[in-house]
Design a protein around this motif. Structure first.
Motif, PDB file in Angstrom:
ATOM      1  N   TYR A 110       0.838  -1.192   0.000  1.00 45.29           N
ATOM      2  CA  TYR A 110       0.000   0.000   0.000  1.00 45.29           C
ATOM      3  C   TYR A 110       0.874   1.241   0.000  1.00 45.29           C
ATOM      4  CZ  TYR A 110       0.720  -0.477   5.112  1.00 45.29           C
ATOM      5  OH  TYR A 110       1.259  -0.625   6.363  1.00 45.29           O
ATOM      6  N   GLY A 111       0.258   2.381  -0.290  1.00 44.63           N
ATOM      7  CA  GLY A 111       0.987   3.632  -0.392  1.00 44.63           C
ATOM      8  C   GLY A 111       1.523   3.846  -1.792  1.00 44.63           C
ATOM      9  N   LYS A 112       2.203   4.972  -1.983  1.00 50.24           N
ATOM     10  CA  LYS A 112       2.773   5.322  -3.281  1.00 50.24           C
ATOM     11  C   LYS A 112       4.136   5.945  -3.071  1.00 50.24           C
ATOM     12  CE  LYS A 112      -1.511   6.024  -5.766  1.00 50.24           C
ATOM     13  NZ  LYS A 112      -2.322   6.881  -6.592  1.00 50.24           N
ATOM     14  N   GLY A 113       5.030   5.731  -4.036  1.00 49.83           N
ATOM     15  CA  GLY A 113       6.363   6.308  -3.979  1.00 49.83           C
ATOM     16  C   GLY A 113       7.427   5.234  -4.097  1.00 49.83           C
ATOM     17  N   ASN A 156       2.273   1.817   8.287  1.00 46.79           N
ATOM     18  CA  ASN A 156       1.218   2.829   8.198  1.00 46.79           C
ATOM     19  C   ASN A 156       1.793   4.239   8.224  1.00 46.79           C
ATOM     20  OD1 ASN A 156      -0.698   0.818   8.036  1.00 46.79           O
ATOM     21  ND2 ASN A 156      -1.275   0.951  10.184  1.00 46.79           N
ATOM     22  N   LEU A 157       2.814   4.456   9.041  1.00 42.79           N
ATOM     23  CA  LEU A 157       3.454   5.772   9.097  1.00 42.79           C
ATOM     24  C   LEU A 157       4.176   6.113   7.791  1.00 42.79           C
ATOM     25  CD1 LEU A 157       4.952   5.683  12.699  1.00 42.79           C
ATOM     26  CD2 LEU A 157       3.068   7.130  11.893  1.00 42.79           C
ATOM     27  N   LEU A 158       4.793   5.102   7.172  1.00 43.00           N
ATOM     28  CA  LEU A 158       5.574   5.322   5.955  1.00 43.00           C
ATOM     29  C   LEU A 158       4.722   5.430   4.693  1.00 43.00           C
ATOM     30  CD1 LEU A 158       8.480   2.823   6.697  1.00 43.00           C
ATOM     31  CD2 LEU A 158       8.610   5.323   6.716  1.00 43.00           C
ATOM     32  N   LYS A 174       5.780   3.453  -1.159  1.00 44.46           N
ATOM     33  CA  LYS A 174       5.022   2.241  -1.444  1.00 44.46           C
ATOM     34  C   LYS A 174       5.562   1.183  -0.486  1.00 44.46           C
ATOM     35  CE  LYS A 174       3.885  -1.110  -5.012  1.00 44.46           C
ATOM     36  NZ  LYS A 174       4.212  -1.538  -6.396  1.00 44.46           N
ATOM     37  N   VAL A 175       4.739   0.744   0.437  1.00 40.47           N
ATOM     38  CA  VAL A 175       5.141  -0.165   1.495  1.00 40.47           C
ATOM     39  C   VAL A 175       4.767  -1.591   1.125  1.00 40.47           C
ATOM     40  CG1 VAL A 175       4.757  -0.793   3.921  1.00 40.47           C
ATOM     41  CG2 VAL A 175       4.870   1.626   3.255  1.00 40.47           C
ATOM     42  N   THR A 176       5.720  -2.502   1.289  1.00 36.41           N
ATOM     43  CA  THR A 176       5.468  -3.929   1.156  1.00 36.41           C
ATOM     44  C   THR A 176       5.879  -4.579   2.469  1.00 36.41           C
ATOM     45  OG1 THR A 176       5.958  -3.870  -1.221  1.00 36.41           O
ATOM     46  CG2 THR A 176       5.978  -6.035  -0.162  1.00 36.41           C
ATOM     47  N   LYS A 186      15.793  -1.953  -6.236  1.00 32.80           N
ATOM     48  CA  LYS A 186      16.538  -1.078  -5.321  1.00 32.80           C
ATOM     49  C   LYS A 186      15.676  -0.610  -4.145  1.00 32.80           C
ATOM     50  CE  LYS A 186      18.473   1.394  -8.869  1.00 32.80           C
ATOM     51  NZ  LYS A 186      19.191   2.533  -9.405  1.00 32.80           N
ATOM     52  N   PRO A 187      15.149  -1.538  -3.362  1.00 27.74           N
ATOM     53  CA  PRO A 187      14.266  -1.140  -2.270  1.00 27.74           C
ATOM     54  C   PRO A 187      15.016  -0.522  -1.099  1.00 27.74           C
ATOM     55  CG  PRO A 187      14.723  -3.470  -2.105  1.00 27.74           C
ATOM     56  CD  PRO A 187      15.365  -2.983  -3.392  1.00 27.74           C
ATOM     57  N   ILE A 188      14.273   0.188  -0.293  1.00 28.53           N
ATOM     58  CA  ILE A 188      14.715   0.547   1.048  1.00 28.53           C
ATOM     59  C   ILE A 188      14.268  -0.627   1.910  1.00 28.53           C
ATOM     60  CG2 ILE A 188      14.423   2.137   2.982  1.00 28.53           C
ATOM     61  CD1 ILE A 188      13.668   4.286   0.826  1.00 28.53           C
ATOM     62  N   LEU A 189      15.201  -1.314   2.531  1.00 28.39           N
ATOM     63  CA  LEU A 189      14.885  -2.471   3.364  1.00 28.39           C
ATOM     64  C   LEU A 189      14.934  -2.077   4.830  1.00 28.39           C
ATOM     65  CD1 LEU A 189      16.973  -5.328   1.702  1.00 28.39           C
ATOM     66  CD2 LEU A 189      14.511  -4.988   1.565  1.00 28.39           C
TER      67      LEU A 189
END
Length: 131
Positions: free
Chosen positions: A21-24, A45-47, A52-54, A91-94
């Protein structure tokens, strides 16, 4: 949870439960041993307003399928890598907690990541003698 229902995808014959969910830019949250998506949900939820949160239920946890044998850390990494390819995450932020942090460390050492954030993640530094 803002994302609605969780989804499932088969990786290496294991059903992996996840939410997005989310975008970016892609942020992937990996929970610790004995935990599940719900553990990372407040952070997700905060991010989600900026990313875009997975969030993944690692194999054998939450609503993901139990593997038929004990997986090594590198097998968890391989499942994560295949999942990212199917979900087109590059290239995710982990962000990893504890056991999820160990998997994130392996992923970041082998694949390109934008950032790596760890909390409570044990690791063992191994240094080879080059002489």
């Amino acid at each position: 949870m803002k994302q609605g229902d969780s989804m499932s995808i088969k990786i290496n014959n294991i059903d992996i439960n996840y939410v997005q969910y989310g975008k970016g830019e892609d942020v992937v949250l990996l929970h610790g041993w004995g935990q599940n998506i719900a553990m990372m949900e407040p952070l997700g939820n905060l991010l989600s307003n900026n990313f875009k949160v997975t969030i993944i239920d690692l194999p054998g946890f939450g609503n993901s399928e139990e593997p038929s044998y004990a997986l090594s850390l590198y097998e968890y990494y391989e499942i994560l890598d295949l999942l990212f390819k199917k979900l087109k995450i590059k290239k995710p932020i982990l962000i990893g907690h504890s056991f999820g942090g160990r998997i994130a460390l392996i992923y970041a050492s082998l694949k390109e990541t934008k950032k790596l954030v760890l909390f409570g993640a044990p690791f063992e530094k191994r240094v080879k003698n080059l002489s």
